[in-house]
Design a protein around this motif. Structure first.
Motif, mmCIF file in Angstrom:
data_model
loop_
_atom_site.group_PDB
_atom_site.id
_atom_site.type_symbol
_atom_site.label_atom_id
_atom_site.label_comp_id
_atom_site.label_asym_id
_atom_site.label_seq_id
_atom_site.Cartn_x
_atom_site.Cartn_y
_atom_site.Cartn_z
ATOM 1 N N LEU A 181 0.399 8.259 -15.286
ATOM 2 C CA LEU A 181 1.405 7.891 -14.280
ATOM 3 C C LEU A 181 0.863 6.849 -13.307
ATOM 4 C CD1 LEU A 181 3.135 11.316 -13.569
ATOM 5 C CD2 LEU A 181 4.001 9.388 -14.899
ATOM 6 N N LEU A 182 -0.400 6.976 -12.941
ATOM 7 C CA LEU A 182 -1.026 6.014 -12.036
ATOM 8 C C LEU A 182 -1.021 4.615 -12.652
ATOM 9 C CD1 LEU A 182 -2.640 5.411 -9.433
ATOM 10 C CD2 LEU A 182 -4.710 6.012 -10.721
ATOM 11 N N LEU A 183 -1.367 4.529 -13.918
ATOM 12 C CA LEU A 183 -1.393 3.224 -14.589
ATOM 13 C C LEU A 183 0.011 2.655 -14.740
ATOM 14 C CD1 LEU A 183 -4.131 3.890 -17.265
ATOM 15 C CD2 LEU A 183 -4.359 2.705 -15.079
ATOM 16 N N GLY A 184 0.972 3.512 -15.036
ATOM 17 C CA GLY A 184 2.356 3.051 -15.105
ATOM 18 C C GLY A 184 2.815 2.515 -13.757
ATOM 19 N N LYS A 240 -6.100 3.461 -5.956
ATOM 20 C CA LYS A 240 -7.039 3.977 -4.964
ATOM 21 C C LYS A 240 -8.077 4.898 -5.605
ATOM 22 C CE LYS A 240 -4.248 3.333 -0.871
ATOM 23 N NZ LYS A 240 -3.606 3.963 0.289
ATOM 24 N N LYS A 241 -7.721 5.486 -6.734
ATOM 25 C CA LYS A 241 -8.700 6.281 -7.486
ATOM 26 C C LYS A 241 -9.688 5.305 -8.114
ATOM 27 C CE LYS A 241 -9.189 9.430 -11.389
ATOM 28 N NZ LYS A 241 -8.502 10.147 -12.482
ATOM 29 N N GLU A 255 0.842 -1.191 0.000
ATOM 30 C CA GLU A 255 0.000 0.000 0.000
ATOM 31 C C GLU A 255 0.874 1.237 0.000
ATOM 32 O OE1 GLU A 255 -3.927 1.888 2.202
ATOM 33 O OE2 GLU A 255 -2.830 0.298 3.228
ATOM 34 N N ASP A 256 0.485 2.215 -0.817
ATOM 35 C CA ASP A 256 1.090 3.542 -0.788
ATOM 36 C C ASP A 256 -0.035 4.544 -1.002
ATOM 37 O OD1 ASP A 256 0.624 3.838 -3.579
ATOM 38 O OD2 ASP A 256 2.663 3.239 -4.097
ATOM 39 N N ASP A 257 0.282 5.780 -1.303
ATOM 40 C CA ASP A 257 -0.747 6.809 -1.453
ATOM 41 C C ASP A 257 -1.674 6.564 -2.641
ATOM 42 O OD1 ASP A 257 0.220 8.165 0.750
ATOM 43 O OD2 ASP A 257 1.400 9.594 -0.429
ATOM 44 N N ASP A 258 -1.199 5.836 -3.651
ATOM 45 C CA ASP A 258 -1.948 5.678 -4.897
ATOM 46 C C ASP A 258 -2.504 4.286 -5.153
ATOM 47 O OD1 ASP A 258 -1.254 8.359 -5.721
ATOM 48 O OD2 ASP A 258 0.742 7.585 -6.192
ATOM 49 N N ILE A 259 -1.857 3.273 -4.581
ATOM 50 C CA ILE A 259 -2.158 1.880 -4.948
ATOM 51 C C ILE A 259 -2.231 1.012 -3.708
ATOM 52 C CG2 ILE A 259 -1.249 -0.136 -6.197
ATOM 53 C CD1 ILE A 259 -0.199 1.798 -8.284
ATOM 54 N N ILE A 260 -3.094 0.014 -3.779
ATOM 55 C CA ILE A 260 -3.178 -1.008 -2.747
ATOM 56 C C ILE A 260 -3.170 -2.367 -3.453
ATOM 57 C CG2 ILE A 260 -5.715 -1.018 -2.690
ATOM 58 C CD1 ILE A 260 -5.473 -1.376 0.398
ATOM 59 N N ALA A 261 -2.555 -3.358 -2.843
ATOM 60 C CA ALA A 261 -2.553 -4.719 -3.395
ATOM 61 C C ALA A 261 -2.895 -5.670 -2.260
ATOM 62 C CB ALA A 261 -1.203 -5.061 -4.005
ATOM 63 N N PHE A 262 -3.715 -6.655 -2.574
ATOM 64 C CA PHE A 262 -4.161 -7.587 -1.543
ATOM 65 C C PHE A 262 -4.481 -8.947 -2.152
ATOM 66 C CE2 PHE A 262 -7.571 -4.783 -2.911
ATOM 67 C CZ PHE A 262 -8.571 -5.664 -3.297
ATOM 68 N N VAL A 263 -4.646 -9.922 -1.280
ATOM 69 C CA VAL A 263 -4.974 -11.286 -1.686
ATOM 70 C C VAL A 263 -6.490 -11.370 -1.868
ATOM 71 C CG1 VAL A 263 -4.877 -13.718 -1.021
ATOM 72 C CG2 VAL A 263 -3.006 -12.165 -0.371
#
Length: 155
Positions: free
Chosen positions: A97-100, A82-83, A59-67
Motif C-alpha cells: 500500500l505504501l508503494l502504491g 517515511k519508512k 507531506e502526509d503520515d507516510d510520504i514526503i516530497a521535496f525539491v
C-alpha cells in the motif's frame, strides 16, 4: 474498491519485485560505501525528521516530497516514503500500500506541477548500475521539458 486497489497493487509490485533481480554483483568499493551509508540514517530521514531543511511540496503520515538540491529538469521532485527502505530489493508485501501511495502522490504532484498532460518521468534507481547514491527508496518525478531516452539507444 479497496480490495481491487489492493489486488492490483499486489500484482503490480510482485511483478516489479520479480523484474529487479540482480544480474551481477556490485563492486567492492560500492558495497563498502553502501554498507557505511545504510548503517546510519539517510539524508532523507534527516529531512523527514526536520534535521535538514528542504523545500517540501507534499507531506502526509507516510510520504514526503521535496525539491532536490540538484535539479535535472525544470520540474524535479523526490517522492520518499517515511519508512526507511534501502532499495526496492528490500521491499516486502507489507509495503504494498505504501508503494502504491507513492504513485498516487506522484500523479497528484505531476498535475499540480502542470506536467501531467505534457508528460513526465518517474524513476527509481536501484543499486550501482542505476546510480543509486542515497539508500532510502525514493522516486524522481521529472518533467517540464522533453526528456529524451532513459538510456543510450543501441542501433
Amino acid at each position: 474498491m479497496k480490495k481491487n486497489i489492493m489486488k492490483n497493487s499486489t500484482f503490480f509490485f510482485t511483478l516489479l519485485l520479480l523484474t529487479t533481480s540482480i544480474c551481477s554483483s556490485q563492486s567492492l568499493e560500492y558495497q563498502k560505501k553502501k554498507t557505511k551509508k545504510t548503517k546510519k540514517s539517510s539524508v532523507f530521514t534527516k529531512i523527514i525528521n526536520g534535521d535538514i531543511k528542504a523545500t517540501i511540496v507534499y507531506e502526509d503520515d507516510d510520504i514526503i516530497a521535496f525539491v532536490p538540491l540538484r535539479l535535472q529538469a525544470p520540474v524535479h521532485l523526490l517522492i520518499v516514503p517515511k519508512k526507511e527502505i534501502h532499495t526496492i530489493n528490500e521491499v516486502s508485501e507489507e509495503d504494498t500500500l505504501l508503494l502504491g501511495k507513492l504513485f498516487l502522490v506522484a500523479k497528484k504532484l505531476a498535475k499540480e506541477q502542470g506536467v501531467s498532460e505534457t508528460g513526465y518521468r518517474l524513476s527509481i534507481n536501484i543499486n550501482e548500475d542505476a546510480g543509486q547514491s542515497v539508500f532510502h527508496l525514493h522516486m524522481h518525478l521529472l518533467g517540464g521539458k522533453k526528456l529524451g531516452p532513459m538510456v543510450a539507444q543501441e542501433e
